[in-house]
Design a protein around this motif. Structure first.
Motif, mmCIF file in Angstrom:
data_model
loop_
_atom_site.group_PDB
_atom_site.id
_atom_site.type_symbol
_atom_site.label_atom_id
_atom_site.label_comp_id
_atom_site.label_asym_id
_atom_site.label_seq_id
_atom_site.Cartn_x
_atom_site.Cartn_y
_atom_site.Cartn_z
ATOM 1 N N PHE A 75 -1.695 -4.806 6.729
ATOM 2 C CA PHE A 75 -1.295 -3.612 7.314
ATOM 3 C C PHE A 75 -2.317 -2.901 8.054
ATOM 4 N N ALA A 76 -3.206 -2.496 7.358
ATOM 5 C CA ALA A 76 -4.381 -1.924 8.042
ATOM 6 C C ALA A 76 -4.977 -2.611 9.234
ATOM 7 N N ARG A 77 -5.087 -3.808 9.184
ATOM 8 C CA ARG A 77 -5.807 -4.529 10.067
ATOM 9 C C ARG A 77 -4.741 -4.597 11.318
ATOM 10 N N GLN A 130 -7.258 2.318 0.694
ATOM 11 C CA GLN A 130 -6.180 3.150 0.750
ATOM 12 C C GLN A 130 -6.218 4.330 1.490
ATOM 13 N N TRP A 131 -7.440 4.703 1.941
ATOM 14 C CA TRP A 131 -7.624 5.676 2.873
ATOM 15 C C TRP A 131 -7.442 5.129 4.106
ATOM 16 N N ASP A 132 -7.942 4.021 4.390
ATOM 17 C CA ASP A 132 -7.485 3.558 5.844
ATOM 18 C C ASP A 132 -5.959 3.341 5.974
ATOM 19 N N LEU A 133 -5.259 2.829 5.048
ATOM 20 C CA LEU A 133 -4.200 2.692 5.136
ATOM 21 C C LEU A 133 -3.318 3.873 5.383
ATOM 22 N N LEU A 134 -3.864 5.040 4.715
ATOM 23 C CA LEU A 134 -3.014 6.313 4.810
ATOM 24 C C LEU A 134 -3.343 6.730 6.136
ATOM 25 N N ALA A 180 -4.046 4.942 8.917
ATOM 26 C CA ALA A 180 -3.158 4.043 9.877
ATOM 27 C C ALA A 180 -1.800 4.382 9.711
ATOM 28 N N GLN A 181 -1.152 4.896 8.348
ATOM 29 C CA GLN A 181 0.313 5.174 8.409
ATOM 30 C C GLN A 181 0.455 6.637 9.222
ATOM 31 N N ARG A 182 -0.562 7.560 8.987
ATOM 32 C CA ARG A 182 -0.541 8.839 9.883
ATOM 33 C C ARG A 182 -0.622 8.632 11.327
ATOM 34 N N GLU A 183 -1.279 7.608 11.810
ATOM 35 C CA GLU A 183 -1.434 7.398 13.139
ATOM 36 C C GLU A 183 -0.370 6.614 13.639
#
Length: 140
Positions: free
Chosen positions: A29-31, A83-87, A89-92
């Motif tokens: 998901f992050a990628r 987890q921080w990258d995912l968070l 990415a979700q915010r973006e």
């Protein structure tokens, strides 16, 4: 007597080990979010008047994100950086979603205004037509 509705013999396939690689959802998901942000930023950068500055900013953000994900992967707490990258990415993605929703609402408002104008003109033309028809019928 043989019945045509009978099920024949069943064959059961034995369970085999997993053949596809196991990909963690968060990593994939992050990628994917990174690629979406890069692509979207590239498209937006081509439409914005200050495109060189925007593209430079996007490139620097991409390098920061990739370096932070690399450093988090090499740090002693596995998964914390992801987890921080995912968070992030979700915010973006939420911010992009809100922009798209706002653009969609503006489009809906424009379409409604155009529809109201069309209905008003149509009603006026119908009244004019009916009046002219009535006048012609009264002359006969």
């Amino acid at each position: 007597m043989e019945n045509g509705n009978r099920i024949g013999t069943l064959s059961i396939t034995p369970t085999v080990p997993r053949q596809t690689p196991r990909n963690d959802f968060g990593t994939v998901f992050a990628r994917t979010a990174q690629e979406v942000v890069k692509t979207g930023a590239g498209i937006v950068a081509s439409l914005v008047p200050g495109a060189p500055m925007v593209s430079a900013a996007v490139a620097s953000i991409g390098s920061v994100v990739s370096s932070s994900s690399a450093s988090s992967a090499s740090s002693g707490t596995p998964g914390q950086g992801e987890q921080w990258d995912l968070l992030a990415a979700q915010r973006e993605m939420q911010a992009e979603g809100m922009k798209m929703n706002l653009a969609y609402m503006n489009l809906q408002n424009e379409m409604q205004a155009e529809s109201r104008a069309h209905n008003a003109i149509s009603n006026i033309m119908k009244v004019r037509h009916d009046s002219a028809k009535a006048a012609i019928n009264n002359i006969r």
